[in-house]
Design an enzyme around this catalytic site. Structure first.
Site, mmCIF file in Angstrom:
data_model
loop_
_atom_site.group_PDB
_atom_site.id
_atom_site.type_symbol
_atom_site.label_atom_id
_atom_site.label_comp_id
_atom_site.label_asym_id
_atom_site.label_seq_id
_atom_site.Cartn_x
_atom_site.Cartn_y
_atom_site.Cartn_z
ATOM 1 N N LYS A 217 0.813 -1.218 0.000
ATOM 2 C CA LYS A 217 0.000 0.000 0.000
ATOM 3 C C LYS A 217 0.848 1.269 0.000
ATOM 4 C CE LYS A 217 -0.775 0.619 5.008
ATOM 5 N NZ LYS A 217 -0.225 1.993 5.088
ATOM 6 N N ASP A 218 2.131 1.139 0.358
ATOM 7 C CA ASP A 218 3.008 2.304 0.401
ATOM 8 C C ASP A 218 3.809 2.498 -0.882
ATOM 9 O OD1 ASP A 218 2.206 2.771 3.029
ATOM 10 O OD2 ASP A 218 3.813 1.526 3.858
ATOM 11 N N ARG B 285 -8.312 9.379 4.985
ATOM 12 C CA ARG B 285 -9.317 8.324 4.758
ATOM 13 C C ARG B 285 -9.881 7.830 6.086
ATOM 14 N NH1 ARG B 285 -8.664 3.062 5.497
ATOM 15 N NH2 ARG B 285 -6.402 3.321 5.671
ATOM 16 N N ARG B 286 -9.010 7.463 7.004
ATOM 17 C CA ARG B 286 -9.469 6.963 8.302
ATOM 18 C C ARG B 286 -10.217 8.040 9.075
ATOM 19 N NH1 ARG B 286 -3.680 4.029 9.406
ATOM 20 N NH2 ARG B 286 -4.186 2.007 8.462
ATOM 21 N N ARG C 180 1.661 10.390 14.214
ATOM 22 C CA ARG C 180 2.695 9.907 13.312
ATOM 23 C C ARG C 180 3.668 9.020 14.072
ATOM 24 N NH1 ARG C 180 7.691 12.841 10.581
ATOM 25 N NH2 ARG C 180 8.191 11.223 9.063
ATOM 26 N N ARG D 95 3.253 4.948 18.068
ATOM 27 C CA ARG D 95 1.843 5.338 18.142
ATOM 28 C C ARG D 95 1.166 4.740 19.374
ATOM 29 N NH1 ARG D 95 -0.243 5.442 11.801
ATOM 30 N NH2 ARG D 95 1.760 6.099 10.927
ATOM 31 N N CYS E 169 -0.351 8.624 -0.545
ATOM 32 C CA CYS E 169 -0.614 8.275 0.849
ATOM 33 C C CYS E 169 -1.623 9.204 1.501
ATOM 34 C CB CYS E 169 0.691 8.291 1.641
ATOM 35 S SG CYS E 169 1.773 6.898 1.280
#
Length: 304
Positions: free
Chosen positions: A84-85, A132-133, A150, A156, A243
């Protein structure tokens, strides 16, 4: 015939865990070969201060450039990334192998108190730097306050405990791969928080023309997973997804009584503080058509 292979990766806990997964699969399949992991420091690892989301800046390539340079210079044989990155296009001379079996692609909620998102008191502070989240959480809890977050997984989790957050949103795959699944308070349904395209999938990259590497990597790939990931990434490409582009796409494989492979595709795009979602279903062999139709429907909603 080559029997010693060097695998390139970043040195983060998650990157190493993902690379170990690939290494272990290969060692079991090729017991007479040796596979060595080489940790590579990238620009993104060195720069811990830049706000990657400001001005639309994408983190894609900041965490891959140095690894790709070593591939082209033949100091490593292949590299493991999170799919995904990865940018939609490979640098000249590099290619992706087929994709191994995918991990759970859902996003999850981790609560400081142990309460689910719906159970939290009014105006909960939720940590995520993903547009998105954040937009999906605002649909589920309109009173939520989205606060940037971040760092790697462990950073996190530490910030959740030490700073002013009621909960944070992460990808389940990273937690599972690093042995932190017990931290998860709840899994979000993919129709509520639609995952990023290719979330939970690994990317293995190698130098074009290296047939020995290609052959061993092809032997551990999953054909159906590879097709599905390609379709999700195509959806991202249509919307020029970086991203920080607020899009989501998740494809579920369904087999009917005639053993025909069908897929259910859910796509989303966030526009003017609205979360636009659509779902289509059809044969996997027509996946490209489904993805393009889904994108056109969403674009139509955007332009209304």
């Amino acid at each position: 015939m080559k029997k010693n292979f060097v695998i390139g990766t970043r040195g983060s806990i998650l990157a190493l865990a993902q690379t170990e997964i690939v290494k272990n699969i290969l060692e079991k399949k090729y017991p007479n070969y040796t596979f060595e992991i080489k940790k590579i420091v990238t620009t993104g690892d060195k720069d811990l201060t830049t706000n990657w989301g400001s001005g639309g800046t994408s983190i894609k390539s900041f965490f891959t450039k140095e690894i790709e340079k070593e591939l082209l210079e033949n100091t490593i044989d292949f590299a493991v990334h999170s799919m995904k990155d990865m940018p939609s296009e490979n640098p000249k001379g590099l290619v992706f192998s087929g994709v191994p079996q995918r991990e759970d692609n859902r996003d999850v909620f981790i609560s400081k108190s142990g309460l689910k998102l719906s159970q939290l008191p009014e105006n909960p502070i939720i940590g995520t730097s993903s547009l998105r989240r954040g937009e999906c959480i605002k649909v589920l809890r309109p009173d939520a306050i989205i606060k940037p977050l971040r760092g790697n997984i462990h950073t996190r989790l530490r910030k959740l405990e030490e700073e002013n957050y009621d909960g944070i949103v992460l990808a389940s795959a990273g937690l599972i791969r690093t042995g932190l699944e017990n931290k998860i308070t709840e899994f979000f349904d993919v129709e509520d928080v639609i995952p990023a395209p290719a979330q939970g999938a690994l990317c293995i990259q190698y130098k074009e023309g290296n047939t020995e590497v290609k052959n061993i990597l092809d032997s551990i790939s999953c054909e159906v997973t590879t097709k599905i990931i390609k379709l999700e990434r195509e959806f991202s490409k249509i919307f020029d997804g970086g991203c920080h582009t607020p899009i989501g796409c998740s494809i579920k494989l369904i087999t009917d009584n005639d053993c025909e492979e069908f897929i259910e595709v859910i796509g989303m795009y966030c526009f003017n503080n609205k979360v636009l979602k659509k779902k289509l279903r059809g044969p996997l062999r027509y996946g490209d058509i489904l993805i393009n139709n889904l994108a056109e429907i969403l674009k139509g909603d955007i332009n209304e």
